[in-house]
Design a protein around this motif. Sequence first.
Motif, short mmCIF file in Angstrom:
data_model
loop_
_atom_site.label_atom_id
_atom_site.label_comp_id
_atom_site.label_asym_id
_atom_site.label_seq_id
_atom_site.Cartn_x
_atom_site.Cartn_y
_atom_site.Cartn_z
N PHE A 133 -5.73 8.90 -2.33
CA PHE A 133 -6.18 7.95 -3.35
C PHE A 133 -5.21 6.77 -3.46
N GLY A 134 -3.93 7.05 -3.37
CA GLY A 134 -2.93 5.99 -3.45
C GLY A 134 -3.01 5.04 -2.26
N THR A 159 0.83 -1.21 0.00
CA THR A 159 0.00 0.00 0.00
C THR A 159 0.86 1.25 0.00
N LEU A 203 -5.71 4.44 -0.29
CA LEU A 203 -6.95 3.66 -0.36
C LEU A 203 -6.91 2.66 -1.51
N GLY A 204 -6.52 3.13 -2.69
CA GLY A 204 -6.45 2.22 -3.84
C GLY A 204 -5.39 1.16 -3.65
N GLY A 205 -4.25 1.54 -3.09
CA GLY A 205 -3.18 0.57 -2.84
C GLY A 205 -3.60 -0.49 -1.85
N TRP A 206 -4.34 -0.07 -0.81
CA TRP A 206 -4.82 -1.05 0.19
C TRP A 206 -5.77 -2.07 -0.44
N ILE A 207 -6.67 -1.58 -1.31
CA ILE A 207 -7.61 -2.48 -1.97
C ILE A 207 -6.90 -3.38 -2.96
N LEU A 208 -6.02 -2.81 -3.77
CA LEU A 208 -5.30 -3.60 -4.76
C LEU A 208 -4.39 -4.64 -4.09
N ARG A 222 -6.42 -7.58 -2.99
CA ARG A 222 -6.77 -8.47 -4.09
C ARG A 222 -5.56 -9.27 -4.58
N TYR A 250 2.54 1.62 -3.38
CA TYR A 250 1.64 2.17 -4.39
C TYR A 250 1.42 3.66 -4.18
#
Length: 390
Positions: free
Chosen positions: A70-71, A8, A73-78, A81, A11
């Motif tokens: 954004f990085g 995270t 939150l998006g990094g945590w989700i990515l 996955r 990213y």
Amino acid sequence: MSVRLKLTLSYAGFLMLAGALILTAVGVFFLWGLPNGAVYSDGALYINRRLILRSFVPVAVVVLAFLLMFGLLGGWILADRMLAPLSRITDATRMASAGSLSQRIRLPGRKDEFRELADAFDMMLARLEAHVAEQQRLAAEQQRFAANASHELRTPLAISKTLLDVARTDPAHDAREIIDRLHTVNTRAIDLTEALLLLSRANQRSFAREHVDLSLIAEEAVETLLSMAEKRGITIESSGEITPAVGSHALLLQLTTNLVQNAIFYNLPEQGTVWVKTEVRPATVVLTVENTGEKLTPHLVSTLTEPFQRGTERTHTGQAGVGLGLAIVKTIAHAHDGTLTLAPRPAGGIHITVELPADVQVCGPAESAAPVDAATGHGSRSPSLVRSER
């Protein structure tokens, strides 16, 4: 710090770095592309680099802060996955370490590095499960075998003790009768012990391998047991080809002798027949022994290779073996990387096939020998077929 958090932050850091580079490029383009002072056509507005810089920096800061959020939150989700397959692999590993080897990952999706890792882990679990199951089966068989062997050995020892007690307490009893019975019981105990040692030796595969001809071994076994067949009125028909193999001559002779001896013992009361045949297949050599006799059920035939399992006739005859004949055959065949197959004959009796890996040198087929009546010894002979005839 967990791998998910590291990914995270990576990213988010990469996204902020990319945003900072873009903003810097935009700022340099606009700031350094303008002259020190510029006046619009109406002369009412004056712009310089300092004024633009003061307006651009707050906007850049807001953009970078947005990119950071954004990085993250998006990094945590990515990262979640991306690491989901590893979580499934970890769960399967924990269950396997707890003793549950039946768990499989079965990772869906396209074939990537995680999928390859999961498939390799599933294959490893399958092999481990099969190995553990085999070890448990062997342990159970060894326990059962030890119990059966103890029971079988206890019987002659108990009989010997009883006979000795009779001789000690009753001096008037016929000593010759007691000695004869002790000799019989002792012989059975020795036979059983030797069979157990042979079985252990074959199980451990502690034997030297040499080039052998299975047809010659079959001939030797038939020659040895021919007098036994004559006494019982059994006809032995022996034929076959030169069958080169690699293994222990002594163990393969024991295997063949056990098969032919069983075929003689468990046959018709009179006018029975035993067929012994050897043949060569593309990559294997085959020994086939079959006989006439009582009709057997497939269930009974499937149990005959278990230690101390006896056929119907064995318990009623005075020539009973120690119950290890076919168990030894099976062990010797497996020790030579071969297979043993038993099947009941529709007309009665049993058909037994031993298939072993062939030697690299394969000879051409020999002519079949004429049948020999063991009771009379008559039959057509050919000088080249004397070894396979009997």
